[in-house]
Structure formats: structure tokens, C-alpha cells
Enzyme design. Structure first.
Site, PDB file in Angstrom:
ATOM      1  N   HIS A  60      17.364  37.208  20.670  1.00  0.00           N
ATOM      2  CA  HIS A  60      16.881  37.992  21.814  1.00  0.00           C
ATOM      3  C   HIS A  60      16.364  37.102  22.945  1.00  0.00           C
ATOM      4  O   HIS A  60      16.115  37.599  24.052  1.00  0.00           O
ATOM      5  CB  HIS A  60      15.823  39.005  21.376  1.00  0.00           C
ATOM      6  CG  HIS A  60      14.509  38.431  20.968  1.00  0.00           C
ATOM      7  ND1 HIS A  60      13.398  39.226  20.743  1.00  0.00           N
ATOM      8  CD2 HIS A  60      14.096  37.154  20.727  1.00  0.00           C
ATOM      9  CE1 HIS A  60      12.367  38.467  20.396  1.00  0.00           C
ATOM     10  NE2 HIS A  60      12.777  37.209  20.377  1.00  0.00           N
ATOM     11  N   ASP A 100      14.872  23.487  13.424  1.00  0.00           N
ATOM     12  CA  ASP A 100      14.327  23.783  14.755  1.00  0.00           C
ATOM     13  C   ASP A 100      14.337  22.511  15.598  1.00  0.00           C
ATOM     14  O   ASP A 100      14.757  21.445  15.133  1.00  0.00           O
ATOM     15  CB  ASP A 100      12.912  24.362  14.658  1.00  0.00           C
ATOM     16  CG  ASP A 100      12.616  25.373  15.765  1.00  0.00           C
ATOM     17  OD1 ASP A 100      12.963  25.087  16.929  1.00  0.00           O
ATOM     18  OD2 ASP A 100      12.030  26.434  15.483  1.00  0.00           O
TER      19      ASP A 100
END
Length: 346
Positions: free
Chosen positions: A250, A212
Site C-alpha cells: 500500500h 528489509d
């Protein structure tokens, strides 16, 4: 629909925010946690004294939540003849802060002032050439905001972690075979590493990588069997047998998804490599469906409110994105969650 039903439906839309606001209040007061810690039931006077709340206001909160099925009332034996309040399955799932299945952190994030403000700019976004809602509200996108406001970043990552617990649990209970034959898995956009922690506990043969942004990884706890790596998924992804993307794609438009997926394709093994996507698949015939399909439509509205061009996708849209990224085959597996598992193969 008769007139009475029409009025009720109308009022539910007019005051639709009430449910989330009252539940947020109950979480912040710690009502469910206090009842659980005190043996599973408490009277109004016991609760008000323990929590330091005005009995009349607390009663009105509890009355509303009992009506909604969030708490239940039971008779108790005391000289004042009071009613006791106890937990229900929904209060255990939604209000308890420390439970693995609790969605309390997610609700607190979604109802925070930072995340609520963009909704007031939604109509402006829908108009031609409208500004992204989060940027209109805060002057920068969500990811830039989180990198600068570490308190909000913590709130956001706690929400993602609690959501991950529920979704990964559904995967490991019903579709653990998607991880069979894999030696290494990299979680792209893995936040605090919750998903990989759960994976290595269930599948200890797997070496997991939590990947991340730097400010996220630097705040992540050390987890046995999980290596934290910081970087930028738009630049490259650490090598592994499989790349795992949960609630990630998304957030981005098709071109950005293609770039992320191409980087994942470059990172995975050629023989047994695959990309495991966990995201909603909007059913184009959703009006005839029941269950969790409606959640995907609500998540799609949240993507419009909180991201630049993110969206939930239909199967046809997923097929198009995967093809552009160079994947030759895919499968979709429903799970007991709002998301599905999409396995993509180069």
C-alpha cells in the site's frame, strides 16, 4: 439529522484532532501504566503526586478521557471522599506501552510532528501536478527521511511492530493454515522482525527470513529462528517457499507493486510457492458495511499524506496488479483486523 445532531457532527469535525492529542498526552504522561502498576486504580491526588502533574490540569485530562470511555471512575474509601480512576479495555489497548496488543507506539508515530506536518499539504497534493505531501513538508520522501533520521526510523519501526503484533495475532488465531506446508517464509519489508518472531513461535517448523533495508535490519534484534537479511526489494528478494508482505504494497504505486511482486515471484518455490499479502481491501460498497471497513478508507488518506503514490486498493485493483506481475490465481480471506489476507499463486 436534526439541528442539534448537525451541530454536534460539525463540532466533531472542527475539533477532531482533540482525541488523538489528549490520548497522546496520556501516553506521554504514563497515566495508564502508572494505574496498572499501582494495583489498577488511583485517585487524582495519588496520580498527580506520582506523575508530578498539576492536579487541576490532570483532572481535566482525566475528565475528558472518562467521558470518552478511555478511563472509568470507581468509588474509593478514603477520608477525602475522592473518586478512583481505573483502566478500561480501550485504555489497555491504546495507552499501555508495554502490552503486546498496545497501539500506543502507532499513535505516537502518527501524532509526531514529522507525520503530522504533511497533512497541512494535502490540498496541494490533490491539485493537478501537486507535490507529494511528505516531500512538500520535509524535502524528501518518507523512506529517505527515515534513513537519515534514526530517531524517526525507530519511532516508525516501533509503530509497525506494534501494529504487526495485533494483525499477526489475528492471522495466527484465525487463519494459521495459510502457513501450512511451508518450510521457509521471507518477510519482505519486515522491519524489526516482529511478524516472523511470532510466526516461528507458533509454527516452529518454519525457517523465517526478515528482509528489509540496511538501516532497518542493522537495528533489528537477534531472534531465534529468524535470519535477518538486508537488501532492496526492488532489486531482488531472498529465496523462500513463500514471500510475506504486510503493510508494504500500500506504500507504492501499481508499477512499483508489480516490480516488487515480480521479484517475490522469482524468489518463491515453483510447486508450493505463493505470496501472502496482508493489506486492506477497500469494499466498493463500504457505505453499507460496518465494523472495520472504514479503517481502510482512513488508511487510504494516510497513504496520500505520507507516501508518493501509495494507496489502499479495491479487489479489482489488487486483481489487476497481481495479473500484471504474473500471478494466475488469488484468494482473499478477511481476518479480525483492518487488513485481509491475499494469497497469490503463480
Amino acid at each position: 439529522m436534526n439541528e442539534q445532531e448537525l451541530q454536534l457532527q460539525t463540532w466533531k469535525y472542527v475539533l477532531g484532532f482533540v482525541d488523538a492529542a489528549v490520548i497522546k498526552c496520556a501516553i506521554e504522561l504514563g497515566i495508564a501504566d502508572t494505574i496498572k502498576d499501582r494495583g489498577g486504580h488511583m485517585t487524582l491526588s495519588e496520580l498527580s503526586q506520582t506523575l508530578g502533574c498539576a492536579p487541576s490540569f490532570l483532572f481535566r485530562i482525566l475528565r475528558y478521557l472518562v467521558h470518552q470511555g478511555v478511563f472509568d471512575e470507581i468509588p474509593v474509601r478514603n477520608r477525602d471522599g475522592e473518586t478512583g480512576f481505573t483502566l478500561t479495555p480501550i485504555s489497555r489497548r491504546l495507552l499501555l506501552k508495554g502490552e503486546d496488543a498496545s497501539m500506543a507506539p502507532f499513535l505516537l508515530m502518527e501524532t509526531s510532528p514529522v507525520m503530522l506536518k504533511p497533512w497541512h499539504f494535502l490540498s496541494g497534493r490533490v491539485r493537478a501536478n501537486g507535490s507529494p505531501t511528505f516531500e512538500a513538508a520535509h524535502g524528501m520522501d518518507l523512506w529517505s527521511y527515515a534513513s537519515k533520521d534514526l530517531a524517526h526510523s525507530e519511532l516508525f519501526n516501533n509503530a509497525m511492530a506494534c501494529s504487526a503484533k495485533n494483525t499477526v495475532s489475528a492471522i495466527l488465531q484465525g487463519s494459521v493454515e495459510v502457513f501450512q506446508g511451508l518450510s521457509t517464509v521471507v518477510d519482505v519489508g519486515g522491519g524489526k522482525g516482529t511478524a516472523m518472531r511470532m510466526l516461528v513461535e507458533k509454527c516452529p517448523w518454519i525457517r523465517a527470513i526478515n528482509f528489509d533495508s540496511p538501516h532497518v535490519v542493522e537495528a533489528a534484534p537477534q531472534i531465534q529462528g529468524v535470519q535477518h537479511i538486508k537488501g532492496d526489494m526492488f532489486q531482488s528478494v531472498p529465496k523462500a517457499d513463500a514471500a510475506y508482505l504486510m503493510f508494504v504494497l500500500h506504500d507504492w504505486n501499481d508499477e512499483e507493486c508489480v516490480q516488487i511482486l515480480k521479484n517475490c515471484k522469482d524468489a518463491i518455490g515453483k510447486e508450493k510457492g505463493k505470496v501472502i499479502i496482508v493489506d486492506a481491501v477497500i469494499d466498493e460498497d463500504y457505505s453499507k458495511k460496518h465494523g472495520l471497513s472504514e479503517v481502510g478508507l482512513m488508511l487510504d488518506m494516510a497513504m496520500m499524506a505520507h507516501t508518493r503514490e501509495g494507496k489502499e486498493r479495491t479487489e479489482a485493483e489488487w486483481k489487476n496488479v497481481l495479473a500484471q506481475a504474473g500471478f494466475n490465481a488469488y484468494t482473499i480471506k478477511p481476518i479480525l483486523a483492518a487488513q485481509s489476507i491475499i494469497e497469490a499463486f503463480p
